[in-house]
Motif scaffolding. Structure first.
Motif, PDB file in Angstrom:
ATOM      1  N   ILE A   1       0.831  -1.207   0.000  1.00  0.00           N
ATOM      2  CA  ILE A   1       0.000   0.000   0.000  1.00  0.00           C
ATOM      3  C   ILE A   1       0.866   1.258   0.000  1.00  0.00           C
ATOM      4  CG2 ILE A   1      -1.958  -1.116   1.118  1.00  0.00           C
ATOM      5  CD1 ILE A   1      -1.122   0.121   3.770  1.00  0.00           C
ATOM      6  N   ASP A   2       0.313   2.302  -0.635  1.00  0.00           N
ATOM      7  CA  ASP A   2       1.033   3.579  -0.718  1.00  0.00           C
ATOM      8  C   ASP A   2       0.023   4.702  -0.905  1.00  0.00           C
ATOM      9  OD1 ASP A   2       3.629   5.097  -1.035  1.00  0.00           O
ATOM     10  OD2 ASP A   2       2.679   5.606  -2.934  1.00  0.00           O
ATOM     11  N   SER A   3       0.475   5.922  -0.676  1.00  0.00           N
ATOM     12  CA  SER A   3      -0.386   7.089  -0.880  1.00  0.00           C
ATOM     13  C   SER A   3      -0.653   7.334  -2.360  1.00  0.00           C
ATOM     14  CB  SER A   3       0.269   8.329  -0.265  1.00  0.00           C
ATOM     15  OG  SER A   3       1.500   8.609  -0.906  1.00  0.00           O
ATOM     16  N   GLY A   4       0.105   6.696  -3.243  1.00  0.00           N
ATOM     17  CA  GLY A   4      -0.086   6.887  -4.681  1.00  0.00           C
ATOM     18  C   GLY A   4       0.760   5.924  -5.477  1.00  0.00           C
ATOM     19  N   VAL A   5       1.547   6.458  -6.406  1.00  0.00           N
ATOM     20  CA  VAL A   5       2.357   5.606  -7.285  1.00  0.00           C
ATOM     21  C   VAL A   5       3.735   5.287  -6.700  1.00  0.00           C
ATOM     22  CG1 VAL A   5       1.207   6.434  -9.370  1.00  0.00           C
ATOM     23  CG2 VAL A   5       3.308   7.579  -8.583  1.00  0.00           C
ATOM     24  N   GLY A   6       4.128   5.988  -5.624  1.00  0.00           N
ATOM     25  CA  GLY A   6       5.487   5.829  -5.098  1.00  0.00           C
ATOM     26  C   GLY A   6       5.835   4.410  -4.694  1.00  0.00           C
TER      27      GLY A   6
ATOM     28  N   GLU B   1      -2.276  13.759  11.050  1.00  0.00           N
ATOM     29  CA  GLU B   1      -1.875  12.390  11.376  1.00  0.00           C
ATOM     30  C   GLU B   1      -3.067  11.445  11.440  1.00  0.00           C
ATOM     31  OE1 GLU B   1       0.768  11.820  14.622  1.00  0.00           O
ATOM     32  OE2 GLU B   1       2.218  13.305  13.911  1.00  0.00           O
ATOM     33  N   GLU B   2      -4.195  11.921  11.995  1.00  0.00           N
ATOM     34  CA  GLU B   2      -5.366  11.047  12.102  1.00  0.00           C
ATOM     35  C   GLU B   2      -5.924  10.680  10.729  1.00  0.00           C
ATOM     36  OE1 GLU B   2      -6.742  15.192  13.678  1.00  0.00           O
ATOM     37  OE2 GLU B   2      -4.924  13.934  13.717  1.00  0.00           O
ATOM     38  N   GLU B   3      -5.788  11.578   9.761  1.00  0.00           N
ATOM     39  CA  GLU B   3      -6.213  11.258   8.396  1.00  0.00           C
ATOM     40  C   GLU B   3      -5.329  10.177   7.797  1.00  0.00           C
ATOM     41  OE1 GLU B   3      -8.261  14.990   6.155  1.00  0.00           O
ATOM     42  OE2 GLU B   3      -6.105  15.171   6.461  1.00  0.00           O
ATOM     43  N   VAL B   4      -4.020  10.329   7.955  1.00  0.00           N
ATOM     44  CA  VAL B   4      -3.081   9.343   7.414  1.00  0.00           C
ATOM     45  C   VAL B   4      -3.342   7.974   8.042  1.00  0.00           C
ATOM     46  CG1 VAL B   4      -0.644   8.679   7.219  1.00  0.00           C
ATOM     47  CG2 VAL B   4      -1.316  11.072   6.915  1.00  0.00           C
ATOM     48  N   LEU B   5      -3.572   7.956   9.343  1.00  0.00           N
ATOM     49  CA  LEU B   5      -3.856   6.694  10.033  1.00  0.00           C
ATOM     50  C   LEU B   5      -5.142   6.061   9.496  1.00  0.00           C
ATOM     51  CD1 LEU B   5      -2.940   4.782  12.313  1.00  0.00           C
ATOM     52  CD2 LEU B   5      -4.350   6.130  13.893  1.00  0.00           C
TER      53      LEU B   5
ATOM     54  N   TRP C   1      -5.366   2.525   7.315  1.00  0.00           N
ATOM     55  CA  TRP C   1      -6.217   1.430   7.766  1.00  0.00           C
ATOM     56  C   TRP C   1      -7.213   1.032   6.691  1.00  0.00           C
ATOM     57  CZ3 TRP C   1      -5.804  -2.339  10.850  1.00  0.00           C
ATOM     58  CH2 TRP C   1      -5.184  -2.242  12.106  1.00  0.00           C
ATOM     59  N   GLU C   2      -7.755   1.999   5.960  1.00  0.00           N
ATOM     60  CA  GLU C   2      -8.719   1.686   4.905  1.00  0.00           C
ATOM     61  C   GLU C   2      -8.097   0.785   3.840  1.00  0.00           C
ATOM     62  OE1 GLU C   2     -11.499   5.702   5.289  1.00  0.00           O
ATOM     63  OE2 GLU C   2     -10.236   5.443   3.527  1.00  0.00           O
ATOM     64  N   MET C   3      -6.868   1.114   3.447  1.00  0.00           N
ATOM     65  CA  MET C   3      -6.175   0.284   2.450  1.00  0.00           C
ATOM     66  C   MET C   3      -5.893  -1.115   2.993  1.00  0.00           C
ATOM     67  SD  MET C   3      -3.557   2.871   0.467  1.00  0.00           S
ATOM     68  CE  MET C   3      -2.799   3.617   1.917  1.00  0.00           C
ATOM     69  N   ALA C   4      -5.409  -1.168   4.243  1.00  0.00           N
ATOM     70  CA  ALA C   4      -5.097  -2.467   4.858  1.00  0.00           C
ATOM     71  C   ALA C   4      -6.355  -3.324   4.988  1.00  0.00           C
ATOM     72  CB  ALA C   4      -4.460  -2.243   6.231  1.00  0.00           C
TER      73      ALA C   4
ATOM     74  N   ILE D   1       3.607   7.086  10.754  1.00  0.00           N
ATOM     75  CA  ILE D   1       2.416   7.370  11.555  1.00  0.00           C
ATOM     76  C   ILE D   1       1.633   6.114  11.936  1.00  0.00           C
ATOM     77  CG2 ILE D   1       0.121   8.480  11.438  1.00  0.00           C
ATOM     78  CD1 ILE D   1       1.506  10.731   9.818  1.00  0.00           C
ATOM     79  N   ALA D   2       1.544   5.133  11.042  1.00  0.00           N
ATOM     80  CA  ALA D   2       0.595   4.026  11.238  1.00  0.00           C
ATOM     81  C   ALA D   2       1.223   2.666  11.501  1.00  0.00           C
ATOM     82  CB  ALA D   2      -0.319   3.926  10.009  1.00  0.00           C
ATOM     83  N   LEU D   3       2.492   2.484  11.180  1.00  0.00           N
ATOM     84  CA  LEU D   3       3.090   1.138  11.239  1.00  0.00           C
ATOM     85  C   LEU D   3       2.917   0.469  12.598  1.00  0.00           C
ATOM     86  CD1 LEU D   3       4.821  -1.179  10.022  1.00  0.00           C
ATOM     87  CD2 LEU D   3       6.837   0.051  10.845  1.00  0.00           C
ATOM     88  N   ASP D   4       3.276   1.160  13.664  1.00  0.00           N
ATOM     89  CA  ASP D   4       3.265   0.520  14.986  1.00  0.00           C
ATOM     90  C   ASP D   4       1.870   0.028  15.355  1.00  0.00           C
ATOM     91  OD1 ASP D   4       5.953   0.979  15.213  1.00  0.00           O
ATOM     92  OD2 ASP D   4       5.772   2.723  16.534  1.00  0.00           O
ATOM     93  N   GLU D   5       0.850   0.867  15.096  1.00  0.00           N
ATOM     94  CA  GLU D   5      -0.522   0.470  15.461  1.00  0.00           C
ATOM     95  C   GLU D   5      -1.000  -0.712  14.620  1.00  0.00           C
ATOM     96  OE1 GLU D   5      -4.927   2.310  14.926  1.00  0.00           O
ATOM     97  OE2 GLU D   5      -3.548   3.557  16.090  1.00  0.00           O
ATOM     98  N   ILE D   6      -0.759  -0.648  13.326  1.00  0.00           N
ATOM     99  CA  ILE D   6      -1.230  -1.725  12.445  1.00  0.00           C
ATOM    100  C   ILE D   6      -0.488  -3.023  12.737  1.00  0.00           C
ATOM    101  CG2 ILE D   6      -1.335  -2.481  10.031  1.00  0.00           C
ATOM    102  CD1 ILE D   6      -1.979   0.396   9.263  1.00  0.00           C
ATOM    103  N   LYS D   7       0.811  -2.917  12.959  1.00  0.00           N
ATOM    104  CA  LYS D   7       1.631  -4.095  13.272  1.00  0.00           C
ATOM    105  C   LYS D   7       1.152  -4.773  14.561  1.00  0.00           C
ATOM    106  CE  LYS D   7       6.524  -5.315  13.221  1.00  0.00           C
ATOM    107  NZ  LYS D   7       7.892  -4.770  13.079  1.00  0.00           N
TER     108      LYS D   7
END
Length: 271
Positions: free
Chosen positions: A8-13, A46-50, A54-57, A79-85
């Protein structure tokens, strides 16, 4: 284990990471989600990124039953790795630690630069990762908010890349670094103009190679590697303009390595 790897990514990166995973793990099927509609994540709250991460995951878990999640976005990793992991019961890896490890291997003068989005730089995730691995390093950080929208627009295919890179990286030019971490997975698409601007004496580090190696190690250790003899069929989802995504993917890979489809993620996951 023929379940796919989710990237997952924010776009094409994140295509820069997906390409390396496909090279190192040619039997593995990739399901990629690029949130191009809401890109860039760098300046967002940060809450938007999180929420978006999560939506993608959640989409990949629900619809594609992935066996591993690769967060191929530095902002989302920070921002999100620790929580999702901590929440999911499948392996979850990000791109910051692998990038930091590679930079430490490469630097000679122990002076490392990091460029990234506003959120990635503000989080100091790379600085913390670098110093936790090796004390005494000098770390220069620089936010480059113009680069992600530039890559997403597809105009990096023309010569204006040189001017945008110069405007963005000018403050990093005379800092004395010998190693520069591309702290956003969009940036390797601009690696050549970045290398030309910084000069041949600066090593340019992108985390795709090391991230793919980490994915390989974890899947092997857990007995999750795909042993099928069938050629994997990859799928790439974008939340934005399909044709633009396709054009950038084709340019980066040199061919289109799978089908590209559009997906809607808004409100697919509520915390």
């Amino acid at each position: 284990m023929d379940q796919p790897i989710g990237v997952i990514d924010s776009g094409v990166g994140g295509l820069t990471v997906a390409k390396e995973i496909m090279r190192q793990l040619p039997k593995e099927k990739i399901i990629y989600v690029g949130d191009t509609k809401r890109c860039p994540y760098g300046p967002r709250k940060e809450e938007e990124v999180l929420q978006y991460t999560w939506e993608m995951a959640h989409y990949l878990l629900k619809h594609h039953h992935i066996k591993m999640l690769v967060i191929a976005c530095n902002t989302a990793t920070a921002i999100a790795l620790d929580e999702i992991k901590a929440t999911l019961d499948i392996p979850v890896i990000g791109v910051i630690q692998p990038g930091a490890r590679t930079a430490i291997k490469v630097t000679n003068n122990q002076h490392i630069g990091v460029i990234g989005t506003i959120n990635t730089i503000k989080s100091e995730a790379y600085k913390e990762a670098l110093l936790s691995l090796k004390a005494g390093l000098t770390v220069q950080s620089l936010a480059c908010p113009l680069l992600v929208p530039f890559v997403e627009s597809g105009t990096f295919l023309d010569q204006t890349a040189e001017a945008v890179v110069k405007d963005s990286l000018e403050p990093m030019k005379e800092t004395g670094i010998d190693t520069l971490i591309l702290g956003c997975t969009h940036y390797p698409i601009l690696k050549e103009p970045i290398q030309r601007f910084m000069g041949s004496d600066v090593s340019i580090i992108s985390s795709g190679d090391e991230t793919a190696r980490e994915a390989s190690t974890i899947l092997s250790y857990k007995g999750l590697l795909n042993t099928s003899k069938e050629t994997p069929v990859h799928t790439f989802y974008t939340t934005g303009q399909q044709q633009n995504f396709q054009n950038i993917a084709r340019d980066w890979f040199g061919y289109l390595p799978g089908k590209v489809e559009t997906v809607s993620l808004e409100h697919i996951y509520q915390q």
